[in-house]
Design a protein around this motif. Structure first.
Motif, PDB file in Angstrom:
ATOM      1  N   GLN A  13       8.782  19.222   0.701  1.00  0.00           N
ATOM      2  CA  GLN A  13       9.398  18.879  -0.568  1.00  0.00           C
ATOM      3  C   GLN A  13       8.621  17.715  -1.176  1.00  0.00           C
ATOM      4  O   GLN A  13       7.943  16.969  -0.468  1.00  0.00           O
ATOM      5  CB  GLN A  13      10.860  18.497  -0.363  1.00  0.00           C
ATOM      6  N   SER A  14       8.745  17.561  -2.470  1.00  0.00           N
ATOM      7  CA  SER A  14       7.944  16.546  -3.169  1.00  0.00           C
ATOM      8  C   SER A  14       8.157  15.155  -2.589  1.00  0.00           C
ATOM      9  O   SER A  14       7.205  14.394  -2.399  1.00  0.00           O
ATOM     10  CB  SER A  14       8.274  16.552  -4.662  1.00  0.00           C
ATOM     11  N   TRP A  15       9.406  14.798  -2.286  1.00  0.00           N
ATOM     12  CA  TRP A  15       9.680  13.447  -1.772  1.00  0.00           C
ATOM     13  C   TRP A  15       9.030  13.246  -0.406  1.00  0.00           C
ATOM     14  O   TRP A  15       8.572  12.137  -0.089  1.00  0.00           O
ATOM     15  CB  TRP A  15      11.175  13.181  -1.696  1.00  0.00           C
ATOM     16  N   GLN A  16       8.966  14.320   0.404  1.00  0.00           N
ATOM     17  CA  GLN A  16       8.335  14.204   1.718  1.00  0.00           C
ATOM     18  C   GLN A  16       6.832  13.972   1.585  1.00  0.00           C
ATOM     19  O   GLN A  16       6.253  13.165   2.322  1.00  0.00           O
ATOM     20  CB  GLN A  16       8.589  15.464   2.534  1.00  0.00           C
ATOM     21  N   VAL A  17       6.209  14.681   0.656  1.00  0.00           N
ATOM     22  CA  VAL A  17       4.771  14.524   0.444  1.00  0.00           C
ATOM     23  C   VAL A  17       4.469  13.143  -0.139  1.00  0.00           C
ATOM     24  O   VAL A  17       3.507  12.479   0.271  1.00  0.00           O
ATOM     25  CB  VAL A  17       4.229  15.644  -0.467  1.00  0.00           C
TER      26      VAL A  17
ATOM     27  N   ILE B 166       2.578  19.187   4.307  1.00  0.00           N
ATOM     28  CA  ILE B 166       1.384  19.104   3.462  1.00  0.00           C
ATOM     29  C   ILE B 166       0.497  20.328   3.725  1.00  0.00           C
ATOM     30  O   ILE B 166       0.661  21.022   4.727  1.00  0.00           O
ATOM     31  CB  ILE B 166       0.583  17.808   3.735  1.00  0.00           C
ATOM     32  N   THR B 167      -0.445  20.557   2.825  1.00  0.00           N
ATOM     33  CA  THR B 167      -1.387  21.671   2.986  1.00  0.00           C
ATOM     34  C   THR B 167      -2.631  21.192   3.730  1.00  0.00           C
ATOM     35  O   THR B 167      -2.839  19.995   3.936  1.00  0.00           O
ATOM     36  CB  THR B 167      -1.806  22.217   1.615  1.00  0.00           C
ATOM     37  N   ASN B 168      -3.478  22.152   4.118  1.00  0.00           N
ATOM     38  CA  ASN B 168      -4.743  21.804   4.759  1.00  0.00           C
ATOM     39  C   ASN B 168      -5.621  20.964   3.838  1.00  0.00           C
ATOM     40  O   ASN B 168      -6.372  20.096   4.290  1.00  0.00           O
ATOM     41  CB  ASN B 168      -5.499  23.068   5.175  1.00  0.00           C
ATOM     42  N   GLU B 169      -5.517  21.214   2.534  1.00  0.00           N
ATOM     43  CA  GLU B 169      -6.312  20.448   1.572  1.00  0.00           C
ATOM     44  C   GLU B 169      -5.841  18.992   1.511  1.00  0.00           C
ATOM     45  O   GLU B 169      -6.656  18.067   1.448  1.00  0.00           O
ATOM     46  CB  GLU B 169      -6.232  21.096   0.177  1.00  0.00           C
ATOM     47  N   THR B 170      -4.526  18.785   1.511  1.00  0.00           N
ATOM     48  CA  THR B 170      -3.991  17.430   1.543  1.00  0.00           C
ATOM     49  C   THR B 170      -4.428  16.727   2.818  1.00  0.00           C
ATOM     50  O   THR B 170      -4.831  15.554   2.803  1.00  0.00           O
ATOM     51  CB  THR B 170      -2.452  17.454   1.480  1.00  0.00           C
TER      52      THR B 170
ATOM     53  N   PRO C 232       0.815  -1.225   0.000  1.00  0.00           N
ATOM     54  CA  PRO C 232       0.000   0.000   0.000  1.00  0.00           C
ATOM     55  C   PRO C 232       0.846   1.272   0.000  1.00  0.00           C
ATOM     56  O   PRO C 232       0.401   2.309  -0.516  1.00  0.00           O
ATOM     57  CB  PRO C 232      -0.830  -0.115   1.284  1.00  0.00           C
ATOM     58  N   LEU C 233       2.062   1.195   0.554  1.00  0.00           N
ATOM     59  CA  LEU C 233       2.958   2.349   0.494  1.00  0.00           C
ATOM     60  C   LEU C 233       3.276   2.705  -0.950  1.00  0.00           C
ATOM     61  O   LEU C 233       3.213   3.885  -1.354  1.00  0.00           O
ATOM     62  CB  LEU C 233       4.241   2.045   1.270  1.00  0.00           C
ATOM     63  N   LEU C 234       3.590   1.698  -1.762  1.00  0.00           N
ATOM     64  CA  LEU C 234       3.892   1.931  -3.179  1.00  0.00           C
ATOM     65  C   LEU C 234       2.659   2.419  -3.934  1.00  0.00           C
ATOM     66  O   LEU C 234       2.742   3.338  -4.760  1.00  0.00           O
ATOM     67  CB  LEU C 234       4.437   0.651  -3.818  1.00  0.00           C
ATOM     68  N   PHE C 235       1.503   1.801  -3.648  1.00  0.00           N
ATOM     69  CA  PHE C 235       0.262   2.250  -4.285  1.00  0.00           C
ATOM     70  C   PHE C 235      -0.032   3.693  -3.905  1.00  0.00           C
ATOM     71  O   PHE C 235      -0.445   4.508  -4.747  1.00  0.00           O
ATOM     72  CB  PHE C 235      -0.905   1.356  -3.851  1.00  0.00           C
ATOM     73  N   GLY C 236       0.175   4.022  -2.627  1.00  0.00           N
ATOM     74  CA  GLY C 236      -0.085   5.387  -2.159  1.00  0.00           C
ATOM     75  C   GLY C 236       0.862   6.399  -2.779  1.00  0.00           C
ATOM     76  O   GLY C 236       0.457   7.514  -3.124  1.00  0.00           O
ATOM     77  N   CYS C 237       2.129   6.015  -2.918  1.00  0.00           N
ATOM     78  CA  CYS C 237       3.098   6.909  -3.568  1.00  0.00           C
ATOM     79  C   CYS C 237       2.716   7.165  -5.021  1.00  0.00           C
ATOM     80  O   CYS C 237       2.872   8.289  -5.526  1.00  0.00           O
ATOM     81  CB  CYS C 237       4.497   6.307  -3.487  1.00  0.00           C
ATOM     82  N   ALA C 238       2.224   6.123  -5.693  1.00  0.00           N
ATOM     83  CA  ALA C 238       1.780   6.294  -7.084  1.00  0.00           C
ATOM     84  C   ALA C 238       0.601   7.260  -7.159  1.00  0.00           C
ATOM     85  O   ALA C 238       0.549   8.140  -8.031  1.00  0.00           O
ATOM     86  CB  ALA C 238       1.400   4.939  -7.674  1.00  0.00           C
TER      87      ALA C 238
ATOM     88  N   GLN D  25       0.962  16.370  -9.692  1.00  0.00           N
ATOM     89  CA  GLN D  25       0.975  17.017 -11.013  1.00  0.00           C
ATOM     90  C   GLN D  25       0.142  18.295 -11.003  1.00  0.00           C
ATOM     91  O   GLN D  25       0.196  19.093 -11.945  1.00  0.00           O
ATOM     92  CB  GLN D  25       0.426  16.059 -12.091  1.00  0.00           C
ATOM     93  N   PHE D  26      -0.595  18.497  -9.922  1.00  0.00           N
ATOM     94  CA  PHE D  26      -1.467  19.666  -9.788  1.00  0.00           C
ATOM     95  C   PHE D  26      -1.067  20.453  -8.540  1.00  0.00           C
ATOM     96  O   PHE D  26      -0.580  19.878  -7.560  1.00  0.00           O
ATOM     97  CB  PHE D  26      -2.934  19.235  -9.681  1.00  0.00           C
ATOM     98  N   PRO D  27      -1.250  21.774  -8.540  1.00  0.00           N
ATOM     99  CA  PRO D  27      -0.850  22.582  -7.376  1.00  0.00           C
ATOM    100  C   PRO D  27      -1.816  22.415  -6.207  1.00  0.00           C
ATOM    101  O   PRO D  27      -2.951  21.962  -6.369  1.00  0.00           O
ATOM    102  CB  PRO D  27      -0.907  24.015  -7.930  1.00  0.00           C
ATOM    103  N   GLY D  28      -1.338  22.778  -4.995  1.00  0.00           N
ATOM    104  CA  GLY D  28      -2.213  22.842  -3.833  1.00  0.00           C
ATOM    105  C   GLY D  28      -2.037  21.723  -2.829  1.00  0.00           C
ATOM    106  O   GLY D  28      -2.736  21.695  -1.807  1.00  0.00           O
ATOM    107  N   TRP D  29      -1.082  20.793  -3.060  1.00  0.00           N
ATOM    108  CA  TRP D  29      -0.951  19.639  -2.175  1.00  0.00           C
ATOM    109  C   TRP D  29       0.336  19.637  -1.361  1.00  0.00           C
ATOM    110  O   TRP D  29       0.446  18.898  -0.382  1.00  0.00           O
ATOM    111  CB  TRP D  29      -1.033  18.341  -2.992  1.00  0.00           C
ATOM    112  N   VAL D  30       1.322  20.442  -1.754  1.00  0.00           N
ATOM    113  CA  VAL D  30       2.611  20.489  -1.057  1.00  0.00           C
ATOM    114  C   VAL D  30       2.635  21.702  -0.133  1.00  0.00           C
ATOM    115  O   VAL D  30       2.335  22.817  -0.557  1.00  0.00           O
ATOM    116  CB  VAL D  30       3.793  20.571  -2.056  1.00  0.00           C
ATOM    117  N   GLY D  31       2.999  21.491   1.136  1.00  0.00           N
ATOM    118  CA  GLY D  31       3.026  22.570   2.114  1.00  0.00           C
ATOM    119  C   GLY D  31       4.169  23.551   1.881  1.00  0.00           C
ATOM    120  O   GLY D  31       5.076  23.310   1.070  1.00  0.00           O
ATOM    121  N   GLU D  32       4.144  24.645   2.641  1.00  0.00           N
ATOM    122  CA  GLU D  32       5.132  25.706   2.474  1.00  0.00           C
ATOM    123  C   GLU D  32       6.556  25.214   2.696  1.00  0.00           C
ATOM    124  O   GLU D  32       7.493  25.669   2.042  1.00  0.00           O
ATOM    125  CB  GLU D  32       4.842  26.852   3.458  1.00  0.00           C
TER     126      GLU D  32
END
Length: 394
Positions: free
Chosen positions: A134-138, A361-365, A111-117, A124-131
């Motif tokens: 970094q992408s790898w952390q998210v 992560i953002t509040n939306e994530t 499930p970790l791999l499925f979740g990462c996918a 690919q869309f904005p609004g999910w990465v916190g201030e």
């Protein structure tokens, strides 16, 4: 009205509304009270109540009231995570390490791999990465969120299904216990604070020494004093964990992990967990709901939650079924275990809260992850109950 009166109005809402919904609509089969409380927190948050009745929301959940609620919530979740750490039965996991390692490993990694996918699609869309994320952390955070199993809620569900003390129930607890350790390890890596690296090094050196001391002390003090000493240890570890930049909940979890479960009476442990869930954890659920946001759009948040839910469910079932084939389990057993390990509420929410606190992560994530956790947990009992009956009849 003064702040105390408004605080008590908020407490009245927190405890009465979810209870009445749970009792009047008899939701226990698919949504036990703890799940209704989490959903209630979302509905009472700014995205729903705040949008429909902004003046009422602003009156009740004013900053000073939220600050008071957060104080209660912090201590509530620290106690709960501490208890979860104590309940990890590492001795049983070690005694059955081959079978437990295979199952827990596949139930976590798949499930970790499925979740990462799924997370890679969302990024690919904005609004999910916190201030400060970094992408790898998210990617790692959302992937691990899909792999989480909430051990304390799993205990409640196993008890509700009447299999807690059975061989199957104890095996499931071992798998979840091992995954819990891995989850907190990955979390510590994700939130590693390079600005406080010296403090974290000091924590890693000092923690084993302090753990040996507290274990020796707990064996020496009378049974009646162990809860008090344990809570002092909890507060100290929460502070040190936060001071080191690891987050107070990581400190709370580690404070519990190093204490042996047999230090406490099992009946007292069950009673204490129930009291914490009933008396103060609802405040945490409400404070969690107050952090939900829908700024990227309600459809986008629900779509993200649905994608993550599919990844979490499919990944967990695939991993457990693969373990069942390797270990040659009886027919139907993998499905039961796979669905039981879907239980995510609480630990996943705590996990996501930490990522949000660190602005990874953002509040939306966070909102999407929260919805995913609720959906996954609500599926558990309805999907397990008929399969468990068929397994028992075979």
């Amino acid at each position: 009205m003064n702040t105390t009166e408004i605080f008590l109005i908020a407490m009245l809402i927190i405890f009465s509304v979810p209870y009445l919904v749970w009792r009047l609509f008899r939701t226990d089969h698919y949504a036990p009270l703890v799940v209704v409380q989490i959903i209630g927190g979302i509905l009472l948050g700014p995205g729903v109540l705040g949008a429909v009745f902004p003046d009422y929301y602003a009156f009740v959940f004013r900053p000073e009231v939220i600050q008071s609620l957060n104080g209660v919530a912090w201590w509530a979740v620290m106690i709960f995570v501490w208890l979860a750490g104590i309940e990890l039965d590492l001795k049983a996991a070690w005694a059955n390490r081959a079978e437990t390692g295979v199952t827990a490993g596949l139930a976590l990694v798949t499930p970790l791999l499925f979740g990462c996918a799924a997370a890679a699609v969302l990024l690919q869309f904005p609004g999910w990465v916190g201030e400060r994320g970094q992408s790898w952390q998210v990617l790692a955070g959302m992937g691990m969120a899909c792999a989480v199993t909430a051990l304390p809620i799993l205990v409640l569900f196993l008890d509700k299904l009447g299999v807690l003390r059975s061989d199957l129930g104890q095996r499931v607890l071992r798998y979840a216990s091992l995954d819990d350790i891995a989850i907190w390890g990955v979390l510590a890596l994700i939130i590693l604070d390079w600005d406080r690296l010296g403090r974290q090094a000091a924590f890693l050196v000092g923690f084993p020494i302090a753990s040996i001391a507290i274990r020796a002390l707990m064996r020496r003090v009378p049974q009646t004093d162990r809860w008090y000493v344990g809570l002092i240890w909890l507060a100290a570890m929460g502070f040190v964990g936060d001071w080191a930049g690891l987050h107070y909940m990581v400190g709370a979890f580690l404070a519990g992990v190093v204490l042996d479960k047999d230090l406490f009476e099992e009946r007292q442990m069950d009673s204490f967990r129930h009291i914490v869930l009933m008396t103060i954890m609802p405040v945490f659920f409400l404070s969690t709901g107050l952090r939900t946001q829908w700024d990227v759009g309600g459809v986008a948040v629900f779509g993200a939650a649905a994608l993550l839910l599919v990844a979490a469910v499919a990944g967990k079932l695939a991993g457990v079924h693969l373990a069942g084939r390797i270990l040659k389990w009886p027919k139907g057993e993998a499905a039961v275990i796979g669905w039981l390990l879907q239980t995510k509420a609480l630990i996943m929410i705590i996990f996501a809260n930490i990522l949000l606190d660190k602005a990874i992560i953002t509040n939306e994530t966070f909102t999407a992850l929260l919805l995913m956790a609720v959906g996954s947990t609500m599926l558990t009992v309805p999907m397990v109950k008929p399969r468990l009956a068929r397994l028992a009849a075979s």
